[in-house]
Enzyme design. Structure first.
Site, mmCIF file in Angstrom:
data_model
loop_
_atom_site.group_PDB
_atom_site.id
_atom_site.type_symbol
_atom_site.label_atom_id
_atom_site.label_comp_id
_atom_site.label_asym_id
_atom_site.label_seq_id
_atom_site.Cartn_x
_atom_site.Cartn_y
_atom_site.Cartn_z
ATOM 1 N N THR A 167 0.846 -1.199 0.000
ATOM 2 C CA THR A 167 0.000 0.000 0.000
ATOM 3 C C THR A 167 0.880 1.247 0.000
ATOM 4 O OG1 THR A 167 -1.760 -1.045 1.243
ATOM 5 C CG2 THR A 167 -1.550 1.321 1.533
ATOM 6 N N GLY A 197 -10.413 -2.342 2.948
ATOM 7 C CA GLY A 197 -9.298 -2.186 3.884
ATOM 8 C C GLY A 197 -9.342 -0.835 4.571
ATOM 9 N N ASP A 198 -8.228 -0.474 5.173
ATOM 10 C CA ASP A 198 -8.174 0.760 5.965
ATOM 11 C C ASP A 198 -7.934 2.021 5.145
ATOM 12 O OD1 ASP A 198 -5.563 -0.675 5.678
ATOM 13 O OD2 ASP A 198 -4.798 1.245 6.387
ATOM 14 N N THR A 217 -0.264 1.939 6.699
ATOM 15 C CA THR A 217 -0.154 0.773 5.815
ATOM 16 C C THR A 217 -0.151 -0.474 6.689
ATOM 17 O OG1 THR A 217 1.372 -0.405 4.355
ATOM 18 C CG2 THR A 217 2.358 1.211 5.814
ATOM 19 N N GLY A 218 -0.451 -1.615 6.078
ATOM 20 C CA GLY A 218 -0.392 -2.859 6.851
ATOM 21 C C GLY A 218 -1.725 -3.580 6.881
ATOM 22 N N GLY A 220 -5.134 -4.109 7.263
ATOM 23 C CA GLY A 220 -6.221 -3.145 7.272
ATOM 24 C C GLY A 220 -7.227 -3.331 8.387
#
Ligand code: GLY
Length: 298
Positions: A167, A197-198, A217-218, A220
């Site tokens: 991301t 996702g986030d 990032t990561g 979500g």
């Protein structure tokens, strides 16, 4: 703050970075071009959108061209932008457009809405003249195929293996000391169709407020549960950016969350950190570029 306040910080995703050099080159291009815009008096929003657009066009990152695929083999992408004064636009599960970040920006500037998803986001984009574009690459197909061949559950039990997430996000401060943030993601390989996702959730992967701006990032789901970007920005009310991000990520680590974040506080202090093995990120301030594809864990 002394001298020129302008600056840009970008991440190219937290997780395992397979090609560190390609990620570093891609980030350097995005940061360099965006910083040049800031030098030419672009505002923070123009700078972050330019940076993220460049990364969306680079298949090394998991966003735009090269996005990770759902379990059914589709590229459903999330992207959002936000300014320090609370303007926001986002798209979720958008398909068949080259640059979700540009569509997210249009949601902010052209509509009374905050977030469009799925077919509604796609038809909005096409009505505005964004051409149909296939973002799926051989590499993203291979990533899904490999997951299928492993023969295990295609969804979260395999999360650790899926953390080549990539991301991207950018946070900028312009010459008027105004902040903006942009985040774009191709999600996680093998996720269920329709999973959001986030990145496009205000406060989760993307947030800006009077005290700062952050892109995450990561993983979500964890980032959404923690409202991680807002958590870090809230901490910036009383703490420098670097401490705010360390505290936010310590809490994520305690919850075993794999994630990372970059940002600026309203005084121009920057921050970065991650709980994962790697995070690709870099920044440019005072005409100096700093690049990292690996660093201290958050
Ligand atoms: N952080 C991107 C995602 O979980 O979709």
């Amino acid at each position: 703050m002394r001298g020129s306040p302008i600056g840009i910080i970008c991440h190219g995703g937290a997780g395992t970075i397979n090609d560190k050099q390609a990620a570093a080159e891609g980030l350097e291009e995005a940061i360099g071009q965006s910083y040049r815009l800031l030098r030419q008096s672009a505002d923070a929003m123009q700078a972050v959108v330019a940076a993220v657009r460049i990364m969306e066009d680079n298949p090394v990152f998991n966003c735009g061209t090269g996005s990770n695929l759902t379990v059914e083999g589709r590229a459903e992408m999330d992207a959002a932008v936000m300014t320090q004064d609370g303007r926001f636009g986002g798209v979720c599960c958008i398909t068949d457009v080259k640059n979700p970040i540009l569509v997210a920006e249009k949601v902010m500037t052209e509509t009374d809405h905050l977030l469009l998803c799925g077919s509604g986001a796609v038809s909005f984009a096409h009505k505005l003249g964004f051409e149909e574009f296939d973002v799926i690459t051989e590499r993203s197909r291979r990533r899904l195929e490999k997951l299928r061949q492993d023969g295990k559950s295609p969804y979260f039990p395999k999360l650790e293996k899926m953390m080549n997430s990539g991301t991207v996000g950018a946070v900028a401060i312009d010459k008027h000391v105004k902040l903006a943030v942009a985040t774009s993601s191709g999600g996680i390989t093998g996720r269920l169709p329709g999973r959001i996702g986030d990145s496009a959730i205000m406060g989760a992967g993307t947030y800006a407020g009077p005290s700062g701006a952050v892109s995450c990032t990561g993983h979500g789901e964890l980032v959404i549960k923690m409202m991680l970007a807002k958590d870090i920005v809230e901490r910036m009310k009383t703490l420098p950016a670097s401490i705010a991000v360390t505290l936010g990520l310590s809490e994520a680590k305690r919850k075993k969350g794999m994630c990372g974040a970059v940002g600026f506080d309203a005084r121009g202090g920057l921050c970065f950190g991650h709980t994962t093995k790697d995070m690709a990120y870099g920044y440019m301030v005072a005409d100096r570029l700093f690049m990292f594809t690996k660093g201290k864990k958050g």
